[in-house]
Design a protein around this motif. Structure first.
Motif, PDB file in Angstrom:
ATOM      1  N   GLU A 106       0.873  -1.426   0.042  1.00 36.69           N
ATOM      2  CA  GLU A 106      -0.065   0.059  -0.101  1.00 36.69           C
ATOM      3  C   GLU A 106       0.916   1.247  -0.072  1.00 36.69           C
ATOM      4  OE1 GLU A 106      -3.177  -0.145   0.264  1.00 36.69           O
ATOM      5  OE2 GLU A 106      -3.498  -2.327   0.502  1.00 36.69           O
ATOM      6  N   THR A 107       0.327   2.335  -0.732  1.00 31.65           N
ATOM      7  CA  THR A 107       0.930   3.498  -0.410  1.00 31.65           C
ATOM      8  C   THR A 107       1.354   4.201   0.824  1.00 31.65           C
ATOM      9  OG1 THR A 107       0.109   4.120  -2.521  1.00 31.65           O
ATOM     10  CG2 THR A 107       1.153   5.909  -1.425  1.00 31.65           C
ATOM     11  N   VAL A 108       2.359   4.582   1.296  1.00 25.16           N
ATOM     12  CA  VAL A 108       2.717   4.823   2.357  1.00 25.16           C
ATOM     13  C   VAL A 108       2.017   6.020   3.086  1.00 25.16           C
ATOM     14  CG1 VAL A 108       5.028   3.694   2.692  1.00 25.16           C
ATOM     15  CG2 VAL A 108       4.728   6.200   1.946  1.00 25.16           C
ATOM     16  N   THR A 109       1.895   6.432   4.204  1.00 28.81           N
ATOM     17  CA  THR A 109       1.165   7.703   4.711  1.00 28.81           C
ATOM     18  C   THR A 109       2.174   8.917   4.640  1.00 28.81           C
ATOM     19  OG1 THR A 109       2.122   7.204   6.841  1.00 28.81           O
ATOM     20  CG2 THR A 109      -0.134   6.288   6.549  1.00 28.81           C
ATOM     21  N   ALA A 110       1.650   9.957   4.749  1.00 30.54           N
ATOM     22  CA  ALA A 110       2.483  11.165   4.767  1.00 30.54           C
ATOM     23  C   ALA A 110       3.553  11.303   6.017  1.00 30.54           C
ATOM     24  CB  ALA A 110       1.799  12.546   5.011  1.00 30.54           C
ATOM     25  N   ASP A 111       3.197  10.711   7.003  1.00 28.58           N
ATOM     26  CA  ASP A 111       4.344  10.740   8.276  1.00 28.58           C
ATOM     27  C   ASP A 111       5.523   9.577   7.767  1.00 28.58           C
ATOM     28  OD1 ASP A 111       3.310  12.566   9.802  1.00 28.58           O
ATOM     29  OD2 ASP A 111       2.110  11.239  10.899  1.00 28.58           O
ATOM     30  N   VAL A 112       4.841   8.476   7.263  1.00 24.44           N
ATOM     31  CA  VAL A 112       5.966   7.503   6.901  1.00 24.44           C
ATOM     32  C   VAL A 112       6.934   7.974   5.823  1.00 24.44           C
ATOM     33  CG1 VAL A 112       6.420   5.077   5.738  1.00 24.44           C
ATOM     34  CG2 VAL A 112       4.392   5.667   7.578  1.00 24.44           C
ATOM     35  N   LEU A 113       6.449   8.624   4.885  1.00 24.12           N
ATOM     36  CA  LEU A 113       7.350   9.119   3.748  1.00 24.12           C
ATOM     37  C   LEU A 113       8.317  10.290   4.184  1.00 24.12           C
ATOM     38  CD1 LEU A 113       8.234   9.411   0.699  1.00 24.12           C
ATOM     39  CD2 LEU A 113       6.146  10.834   0.256  1.00 24.12           C
ATOM     40  N   LYS A 114       7.431  11.149   5.027  1.00 24.49           N
ATOM     41  CA  LYS A 114       8.620  12.127   5.708  1.00 24.49           C
ATOM     42  C   LYS A 114       9.765  11.556   6.451  1.00 24.49           C
ATOM     43  CE  LYS A 114       5.176  15.461   6.804  1.00 24.49           C
ATOM     44  NZ  LYS A 114       4.473  16.159   8.122  1.00 24.49           N
ATOM     45  N   ALA A 115       9.524  10.486   7.193  1.00 25.57           N
ATOM     46  CA  ALA A 115      10.445   9.624   8.067  1.00 25.57           C
ATOM     47  C   ALA A 115      11.406   9.172   6.790  1.00 25.57           C
ATOM     48  CB  ALA A 115       9.912   8.681   8.813  1.00 25.57           C
ATOM     49  N   ARG A 116      10.961   8.504   5.938  1.00 25.84           N
ATOM     50  CA  ARG A 116      12.002   8.060   4.888  1.00 25.84           C
ATOM     51  C   ARG A 116      12.728   8.885   4.011  1.00 25.84           C
ATOM     52  NH1 ARG A 116       8.265   2.946   1.994  1.00 25.84           N
ATOM     53  NH2 ARG A 116       8.265   1.677   4.072  1.00 25.84           N
ATOM     54  N   MET A 117      12.046   9.993   3.930  1.00 26.59           N
ATOM     55  CA  MET A 117      13.022  11.237   3.245  1.00 26.59           C
ATOM     56  C   MET A 117      14.093  11.691   4.162  1.00 26.59           C
ATOM     57  SD  MET A 117      10.159  13.521   1.498  1.00 26.59           S
ATOM     58  CE  MET A 117      10.990  14.774   1.245  1.00 26.59           C
TER      59      MET A 117
ATOM     60  N   SER B 219       3.038  23.990 -12.976  1.00 27.72           N
ATOM     61  CA  SER B 219       2.251  23.180 -12.011  1.00 27.72           C
ATOM     62  C   SER B 219       3.419  22.229 -11.575  1.00 27.72           C
ATOM     63  CB  SER B 219       1.315  22.377 -12.824  1.00 27.72           C
ATOM     64  OG  SER B 219       1.802  21.616 -13.785  1.00 27.72           O
ATOM     65  N   TYR B 220       3.111  21.590 -10.432  1.00 27.11           N
ATOM     66  CA  TYR B 220       3.677  20.641  -9.649  1.00 27.11           C
ATOM     67  C   TYR B 220       3.798  19.075 -10.555  1.00 27.11           C
ATOM     68  CZ  TYR B 220       5.706  23.368  -6.048  1.00 27.11           C
ATOM     69  OH  TYR B 220       6.421  24.400  -5.415  1.00 27.11           O
ATOM     70  N   ARG B 221       4.873  18.600 -10.843  1.00 24.99           N
ATOM     71  CA  ARG B 221       4.908  17.382 -11.223  1.00 24.99           C
ATOM     72  C   ARG B 221       4.021  16.467 -10.375  1.00 24.99           C
ATOM     73  NH1 ARG B 221       8.144  14.465 -14.796  1.00 24.99           N
ATOM     74  NH2 ARG B 221       9.629  16.116 -14.661  1.00 24.99           N
ATOM     75  N   LYS B 222       3.134  15.376 -11.056  1.00 24.05           N
ATOM     76  CA  LYS B 222       2.202  14.604 -10.126  1.00 24.05           C
ATOM     77  C   LYS B 222       3.250  13.150  -9.903  1.00 24.05           C
ATOM     78  CE  LYS B 222      -1.024  17.779 -10.563  1.00 24.05           C
ATOM     79  NZ  LYS B 222      -0.143  18.806 -10.962  1.00 24.05           N
ATOM     80  N   SER B 223       4.023  13.402  -9.115  1.00 21.75           N
ATOM     81  CA  SER B 223       4.797  12.292  -8.524  1.00 21.75           C
ATOM     82  C   SER B 223       4.421  11.989  -7.286  1.00 21.75           C
ATOM     83  CB  SER B 223       6.385  12.783  -8.237  1.00 21.75           C
ATOM     84  OG  SER B 223       6.233  13.730  -7.077  1.00 21.75           O
ATOM     85  N   LYS B 224       4.830  10.696  -6.780  1.00 22.64           N
ATOM     86  CA  LYS B 224       4.271  10.294  -5.779  1.00 22.64           C
ATOM     87  C   LYS B 224       4.794  11.016  -4.252  1.00 22.64           C
ATOM     88  CE  LYS B 224       2.321   6.198  -6.120  1.00 22.64           C
ATOM     89  NZ  LYS B 224       1.094   6.014  -5.705  1.00 22.64           N
ATOM     90  N   PHE B 225       5.878  11.865  -4.340  1.00 19.34           N
ATOM     91  CA  PHE B 225       6.193  12.710  -3.340  1.00 19.34           C
ATOM     92  C   PHE B 225       5.286  13.953  -3.120  1.00 19.34           C
ATOM     93  CE2 PHE B 225      10.835  11.571  -4.542  1.00 19.34           C
ATOM     94  CZ  PHE B 225      11.094  11.246  -3.382  1.00 19.34           C
ATOM     95  N   TYR B 226       4.707  14.229  -4.414  1.00 19.98           N
ATOM     96  CA  TYR B 226       3.776  15.434  -4.693  1.00 19.98           C
ATOM     97  C   TYR B 226       2.207  14.910  -4.123  1.00 19.98           C
ATOM     98  CZ  TYR B 226       0.700  19.119  -6.346  1.00 19.98           C
ATOM     99  OH  TYR B 226      -0.387  20.051  -6.306  1.00 19.98           O
ATOM    100  N   GLU B 227       1.841  13.587  -4.564  1.00 16.82           N
ATOM    101  CA  GLU B 227       0.642  13.021  -4.150  1.00 16.82           C
ATOM    102  C   GLU B 227       0.429  12.765  -2.531  1.00 16.82           C
ATOM    103  OE1 GLU B 227      -0.113   9.370  -6.203  1.00 16.82           O
ATOM    104  OE2 GLU B 227      -0.020  10.212  -8.296  1.00 16.82           O
ATOM    105  N   ILE B 228       1.616  12.330  -2.086  1.00 16.27           N
ATOM    106  CA  ILE B 228       1.601  12.093  -0.843  1.00 16.27           C
ATOM    107  C   ILE B 228       1.614  13.381   0.326  1.00 16.27           C
ATOM    108  CG2 ILE B 228       2.598  10.617   1.208  1.00 16.27           C
ATOM    109  CD1 ILE B 228       3.375   8.588  -1.111  1.00 16.27           C
ATOM    110  N   LEU B 229       2.477  14.309  -0.174  1.00 13.63           N
ATOM    111  CA  LEU B 229       2.939  15.360   0.817  1.00 13.63           C
ATOM    112  C   LEU B 229       2.491  16.556   0.252  1.00 13.63           C
ATOM    113  CD1 LEU B 229       6.346  14.225   1.879  1.00 13.63           C
ATOM    114  CD2 LEU B 229       4.315  14.369   3.289  1.00 13.63           C
ATOM    115  N   GLY B 230       2.057  16.692  -1.032  1.00 11.11           N
ATOM    116  CA  GLY B 230       1.936  18.158  -1.647  1.00 11.11           C
ATOM    117  C   GLY B 230       2.917  18.824  -1.908  1.00 11.11           C
ATOM    118  N   GLU B 231       3.190  19.957  -2.065  1.00  8.97           N
ATOM    119  CA  GLU B 231       4.115  21.103  -2.297  1.00  8.97           C
ATOM    120  C   GLU B 231       5.176  20.926  -1.089  1.00  8.97           C
ATOM    121  OE1 GLU B 231       3.056  24.869  -3.414  1.00  8.97           O
ATOM    122  OE2 GLU B 231       1.579  24.163  -4.599  1.00  8.97           O
TER     123      GLU B 231
END
Ligand code: XIL
Length: 362
Positions: free
Chosen positions: A113-124, A154-166
């Protein structure tokens, strides 16, 4: 005596690119695996003599540095940095946050499953702090975010953007700065001369600065062709970034001589246009007129780069034509001639022209 020796060398045209451009801007080059391991001695000799700055063409991208979560592999990147230190090169890091050449696990959890915003922040945070921390004091500047904005602004609709926005961009800059407060930080992209993209990047610079975050330069990749942008269009973008208060670096420069399948194609690496014979006209060499047009455009671009003290680095995306990625992008299997050194490892005539130009500006 010394002056005499120097005079003889200069007369023989032996002053190299990096000597001539000293004090103007760093003249850099991207190194591939064969060069980092020093197996490709012909290109390595060119690098040592002609360039004073290096960047890794691939080995510092996230899929290579952290192929599995928590497992970092610095072997090749360390070799690259050792080469740079041994040879007195100014080292930049490419790149921390990019939608391409990223390990598959980055956006998904153990159930796929796609990770949550918090998980992606932690991974970044973990990726950026580990990598920047590892090279602290050795790498002088990082491409913190690569290719996040589209030509229309416009912002690229990457997973970074989809999950965390700008927000993913300021976060990446924050994590990088926390890991090494002294290292320079850049936003890097292609086609940054498109007015919409340019305006969005200026807005991003303001946002970062308003929040007290560091950004030192805009990296303009500079994968250019013969059909545009015009020098005036390119200059306008450079001026706009300088006016926004940052330096400008041309970070991945190559000038394709081949017909472009369409204008302003950019450098999104997943682009793959079907091979057609007419896209590959110079397999047996380049006719004089085409070569002259290429030389003129290359020289015009260097003239432009020498105009602004805020342009602090020009990095070629490869040493000599035979190993350029442009032979396979955006069409696979072509014979391109985009770099300053030819397939026989000889400096092209334009190199001497650039050296003369730089000497005149002393
Ligand atoms: C390219 C490399 O040159 C290739 O070897 C690799 O297969 C794909 O990536 N923009 C970037 C660079 O920021 O990292 C890309 O490099 C080219 C486009």
């Amino acid at each position: 005596m010394l002056i005499l020796v120097w005079g003889c060398l200069a007369a023989k045209g032996q002053k190299t690119l990096k000597d001539a451009l000293k004090g103007k801007f760093h003249i850099g080059v991207a190194m591939n695996g064969q060069q980092i391991s020093e197996r490709d001695t012909a290109n390595v000799n060119i690098i040592k003599r002609n360039f004073d700055a290096i960047v890794a063409e691939n080995c510092m991208k996230s899929m290579f540095l952290q192929p599995r979560e928590g497992e970092f592999n610095f072997a090749e990147a360390d070799k690259f940095v050792e080469f740079g230190e041994r040879n007195g090169k100014w080292i930049t890091g490419h790149c921390l946050t990019w939608h391409s050449q990223l390990p598959r696990w980055f956006f998904t959890d153990e159930n796929g499953e796609t990770v949550t915003a918090d998980v992606l922040k932690a991974r970044m945070k973990s990726h950026i702090s580990t990598v920047v921390g590892h090279f602290k004091g050795k790498v002088k500047g990082w491409d913190v975010v690569n290719e996040a904005i589209m030509e229309d602004g416009s912002y690229r609709k990457s997973k970074f953007y989809e999950i965390l926005g700008e927000e993913f961009i300021p976060l990446a800059f924050q994590y990088a700065h926390e890991a090494d407060p002294d290292v320079e930080l850049y936003y890097n992209d292609y086609n940054e001369w498109y007015p919409g993209k340019c305006a969005a990047i200026v807005k991003l610079i303001k946002t970062l600065r308003d929040r007290g975050l560091r950004i030192d330069a805009v990296g303009m990749q500079g994968h250019l062709g013969m059909d545009g942008p015009s020098i005036a269009e390119y200059e306008k973008a450079i001026q706009t970034y300088i006016n926004a208060g940052v330096n400008v670096m041309v970070t991945e420069f190559d000038l394709s001589i081949l017909p472009s399948p369409r204008r302003g194609i950019g450098a999104e690496i997943s682009t793959n246009i079907e091979y057609q014979k007419e896209f590959n006209p110079y397999t047996e060499g380049v006719p004089d007129a085409a070569m002259q047009a290429w030389t003129n455009r290359m020289l015009d671009l260097f003239k432009l780069f020498l105009k602004y003290k805020e342009i602090t680095r020009i990095t070629m995306w490869g040493v000599s034509d035979g190993s350029s990625w442009k032979n396979n992008f955006p069409v696979r299997g072509r014979t391109d001639y985009p770099l300053l050194f030819d397939r026989n490892y000889q400096a092209k005539p334009v190199v001497e022209d650039i050296i003369k130009l730089a000497n005149k500006r002393n």
